[in-house]
Design an enzyme around this catalytic site. Structure first.
Site, short mmCIF file in Angstrom:
data_model
loop_
_atom_site.label_atom_id
_atom_site.label_comp_id
_atom_site.label_asym_id
_atom_site.label_seq_id
_atom_site.Cartn_x
_atom_site.Cartn_y
_atom_site.Cartn_z
N THR A 557 0.85 -1.19 0.00
CA THR A 557 0.00 0.00 0.00
C THR A 557 0.89 1.24 0.00
O THR A 557 2.11 1.13 -0.01
CB THR A 557 -0.85 0.08 1.29
OG1 THR A 557 0.02 0.38 2.38
CG2 THR A 557 -1.55 -1.25 1.57
N GLU A 608 13.35 -3.19 -1.28
CA GLU A 608 14.01 -2.94 -2.56
C GLU A 608 13.14 -2.11 -3.51
O GLU A 608 13.64 -1.25 -4.22
CB GLU A 608 14.39 -4.29 -3.20
CG GLU A 608 15.06 -4.23 -4.54
CD GLU A 608 16.38 -3.47 -4.52
OE1 GLU A 608 16.32 -2.25 -4.76
OE2 GLU A 608 17.44 -4.06 -4.29
N LEU A 615 14.05 -2.78 -9.99
CA LEU A 615 15.50 -2.72 -10.25
C LEU A 615 16.29 -3.00 -8.97
O LEU A 615 15.91 -2.53 -7.89
CB LEU A 615 15.89 -1.33 -10.77
CG LEU A 615 15.33 -0.89 -12.12
CD1 LEU A 615 15.80 0.53 -12.43
CD2 LEU A 615 15.77 -1.85 -13.22
N LYS A 684 13.05 8.87 -2.27
CA LYS A 684 13.92 7.80 -2.77
C LYS A 684 15.39 8.13 -2.56
O LYS A 684 16.16 7.28 -2.13
CB LYS A 684 13.64 7.56 -4.26
CG LYS A 684 12.28 6.90 -4.50
CD LYS A 684 11.95 6.88 -5.97
CE LYS A 684 10.63 6.15 -6.20
NZ LYS A 684 10.13 6.36 -7.56
#
Ligand code: ADP
Ligand code: ASP
Ligand code: MG
Length: 815
Positions: A557, A608, A615, A684
């Site tokens: 989620t 990941e 990736l 990120k």
């Protein structure tokens, strides 16, 4: 001579007794046969229960006796030809009258002595063995019934009497010398004291009856007929994958049964072992199956190092500590004498080499008498403070690995504790016998099923390892994940000996659990039809209370509440796999805490897919660091959405429409503003920076946003409307770059501890230039990749690739 023993379930009803009679008839053709019969399944408990009720003055015992009587009469009627029925039935009635009289006496006295308990309990075996004998005689078979109280003599330790072997062996030999029926049927479990009172050999003692008779008659073999096809690598009620053991040594069988393998009563082994009589465990309901042979297997014959795993519940640990025992000879002797004097059986002992403490495991029913005995024996030492008050730990169980051959193989306990540790099973005490046939661990009772299954997977390698997966979020990515799992189930079983059971799924409305695995071919309709109302707390609590082994929680989620539950799962050794970025991009403290808990509780935490979807970005970064590299700089395009948008926007179609297309094709976050604002990219790059060892918060990251302020205020619809109004702004950005021969890329970088994100014009010779569709690229400049970076590039968004990244994380977490 051969001795066959039939247990309670084998004689539970007339249908089963028919099967027993067939086996006996068949077997008796081979040899003279003694048949030992247990009570009809459950009767011993019922009779003892009647005694207890009567002793409390509770009349319910009458109904219970009546029901038991009817059950016996029913069995007799079904088995006996009409001519024999009335005799058999009147015999049953007479014995139940006697039982009722005893109970009345108990009710009057309000006291149930152990002697009376044995009298009551013994009726079960008397009745059932008489019924079986009558059945065989009715079939015109050469059979006779013999009361085993006339064969087996014991002391007067009621409920757990000790056999007087001299007298017993003599009696048994004489009897069989002077009586020559082909078949002799005897009741199991019961015996008589030397002053003629009924005694019993301990619960489950009919097996022992068989062994005693076999040893006394030098029988060729003993067969224990029960409801499982032999002794198994673990209790089949606890471990679905338990396998049959073909051959096992007396010693191993003894250890396994001592540590809970109920299939054979522990004292049974000794008499047959002394005489080298082979013992078989056979299944009444599958008589052709081989079963298990218990014999003198030499260690070399054993193909498996571990023979089986068993458990004993209702254990307490007594911990005696203090300076008063250091170097004092005879200390343990006093402790064990104190316990022995009260007939407290010690199951397990451990003592640290410092001799500062000693720890014994006993059955919990003995706790009060044991504590009193110890307190009394050491009252002086406790009073002057050289011994601490006794510490008692409750609600424990023992799980034991058994195998003759363990001593020749180092590393078994390491493997054992590793497997338990990975599953968050706390080991309270350990004992290994000096013969090294057994390694026992004391654990919490709640962990027993999990522990046995974990160990079974670890040591019986041909069985499958099972991952229990709980998935919350079964939308776009989650449903692809389920599809991929369904497709791979066969492959994983065949090639990795791995089973994935989706033990729970939930979306925002409903949740569904199934320990054996939700059926993946129609999970949507099952969730819809039989799911309960979703409640996040309830979902997490259920995972915790189920306490399944190799449990993995997958958060598919983008929900911030769910991200706050990971800590409570990791603390229960449930692995967490998340594509939800919120936890790792929330406060540094929470991120750190999760990493810490993951280590402390041996629970993998993988995310990941937080960066670059499927990736291998984070994994690669971790590998670089683990192998001693260090990160100098990271440059990356981390937004599939933004890359898609800038690759597709050339001013011919409005910018807002291209964004809408990205959302429709499923590349954006549920809220596309997170992508367009650069917020998602900030998260990120922060996660990469944190994984590189930098303590970074969101406010430390500079964001050179290209979005006009007004677009970011209000609803998603407002956002699209505002973008339309600002079309010239986007067009200008595009043209400026295009005129210079450059492309627009939303770039994230991390350099010398600083992270930033923003729109840049990228010239054709740059590594970031050739990046198409929704691709992501990450450039790692490190001590080893100095000039030319390590490049990871490919689709950085999309349900299928994200699902496959999650899938890989799940497999990693479960292995
Ligand atoms: P009976 O009534 O025939 O004496 P028991 O109930 O005493 O039978 O023993 C058989 C049961 O033992 C099986 O049904 C099984 O559930 C249990 N059991 C526990 N551990 C093991 C094991 N390692 N192998 C086989 N059976 C086991
Ligand atoms: N019927 C007795 C018991 O339940 C003995 C036996 O089953 O072997 O303990
Ligand atoms: Mg039994």
């Amino acid at each position: 001579m051969q001795v066959l023993k039939f247990g309670g379930s084998s004689v539970a009803n007339s249908e089963n007794i028919e099967k027993v009679a067939k086996v006996i008839e068949q077997k008796a053709k081979e040899d003279r046969t003694v048949v030992v019969i247990s009570a009809l399944a459950g009767i011993t408990d019922i009779l003892l229960d009647c005694g207890n009720l009567a002793s409390e003055g509770n009349d319910e015992y009458k109904d219970k006796l009546k029901a038991a009587e009817l059950r016996h009469i029913e069995v007799a009627k079904n088995l006996m030809p009409v001519v024999h029925q009335s005799r058999s039935i009147s015999n049953i009635k007479q014995q139940f009258n006697e039982l009722e009289d005893i109970c009345k006496g108990v009710a009057l006295l309000r006291e149930l002595s152990t002697a009376t308990k044995d009298r009551l309990a013994g009726f079960g075996e008397l009745l059932s063995s008489q019924i079986v004998a009558e059945r065989l005689i009715a079939l015109n078979i050469d059979a006779a019934w013999k009361d085993s109280r006339e064969l087996i003599t014991t002391d007067s330790n009621f409920t757990f009497a000790t056999v007087d072997f001299d007298t017993t062996n003599e009696e048994i030999k004489n009897y069989f010398l002077n009586n020559h029926q082909q078949i002799t049927i005897v009741p199991g479990f019961i015996a008589a004291s030397n002053n003629g009172k009924s005694t019993t050999l301990g619960r489950g003692g009919s097996d022992y009856t068989a062994a005693i008779i076999a040893a006394a008659t030098d029988a060729n073999k003993v067969e224990i007929w029960t409801d499982v096809t032999g002794m198994m690598t673990a209790d089949p009620r606890l471990v679905a994958a338990a396998k049959n053991i073909k051959r096992i040594s007396y010693q191993e069988a003894m250890e396994l049964s001592h540590f809970g393998a109920k299939v054979i009563y522990p004292p049974t082994i000794l008499p047959v072992m002394r005489k080298g009589i082979p013992a078989w465990i056979k299944n009444t309901f599958e008589p052709e199956a081989d079963g298990t042979l218990i014999e003198n297997v030499s260690s070399k014959d054993n193909e498996n190092i571990i023979r089986g795993i068993s458990s004993v519940n209702h254990v307490v640990l007594l911990n005696l500590e203090g300076t008063g025992m250091v170097g004092i000879p005879g200390f343990s002797k006093r402790l064990f004498e104190a316990l022995a004097s009260q007939k407290v059986n010690v199951i397990l002992i451990t003592q640290a080499s410092s001799e500062h403490s000693i720890c014994v495991g006993i059955e919990s029913k003995n706790i009060t008498i044991a504590k009193n005995a110890i307190d009394e024996a050491f009252s002086y030492e406790m009073a002057i403070g050289i011994l601490e008050p006794l510490i008692i730990e409750h609600d424990l169980s023992i799980v034991a690995l058994v195998g003759d051959n363990m001593k020749n193989h180092p590393g078994i306990s390491g493997k054992m504790f590793g497997a338990l540790g990975r599953n968050g099973i706390n080991v309270r005490a350990i004992a290994q016998g000096s013969s090294e046939k057994n390694i026992s661990t004391v654990i919490s009772r709640n962990d027993v099923t999990k522990a046995i299954n974990v160990l079974h997977e670890e040591f019986f390698e041909t069985t499958y390892k099972r991952i229990h997966l709980f998935i919350v979020g079964v939308g776009n990515v989650g449903s692809r994940l389920l599809g991929q799992i369904e497709q791979q189930l066969g492959y994983l079983e065949e090639h990795l000996q791995l089973q994935i059971r989706v033990a729970g799924i939930a979306n925002s409305k409903k949740m569904l659990f199934n320990d054996e695995g939700v059926n993946l071919s129609d999970w949507q309709s099952t969730l819809q039809a039989s799911g309960e109302t979703m409640d996040m707390n309830g979902f997490i609590k259920t995972i915790q209370s189920k306490n399944l082994r190799n449990a993995v929680f997958a958060d598919v989620t983008a929900n911030s509440d769910i991200a706050t539950t990971y800590d409570s799962l990791l603390q229960k050794s449930v692995a967490v796999v998340a594509c939800n970025k919120i936890a790792c991009s929330s406060s540094f403290d929470y991120y750190k805490k999760l990493k810490q808990l993951s280590k402390e509780f041996n629970a993998p935490f993988h995310f990941e897919t937080n960066v670059g979807a499927g990736l291998p970005v984070i994994g690669t970064l971790n590998d670089l660091l683990r192998s001693g590299d260090s990160i100098n700089k990271i440059e990356a395009v981390l937004s599939g959405t933004l890359n898609f948008v800038f690759n597709n926007y050339d001013g011919t179609k409005p910018f807002a429409e291209v964004v809408r297309q990205a959302q429709n094709e499923g590349y954006t976050e549920p809220d596309p503003r997170l992508d367009l604002s650069g917020m998602d990219v900030m998260r990120k790059i922060m996660i990469l920076a944190r994984e590189s060892g930098e303590k970074l918060e969101m406010e430390d990251i500079s964001n050179n946003s290209f979005m006009p302020e007004s677009c970011m205020q209000g609803s998603v619809e407002n956002f699209y409307e505002e973008m339309k109004k600002h079309e010239t702004h986007f067009k200008k950005l595009y043209e400026a770059a295009n005129n210079a021969g450059n492309k627009l890329k939303f770039v994230a970088s991390f350099n010398e501890g600083k992270a930033s994100v923003g729109l840049q014009q990228i010239p054709p010779q740059h590594d970031l230039y050739h990046l198409y569709g929704k691709d992501n690229v990450v450039l790692f400049y490190t001590s080893r990749y100095v000039q030319q970076p390590l490049v990871i590039k490919g689709a950085g968004a999309g349900a299928d690739v994200t699902a496959s990244g999650l899938f890989a994380d799940i497999l990693r977490a479960g292995r």
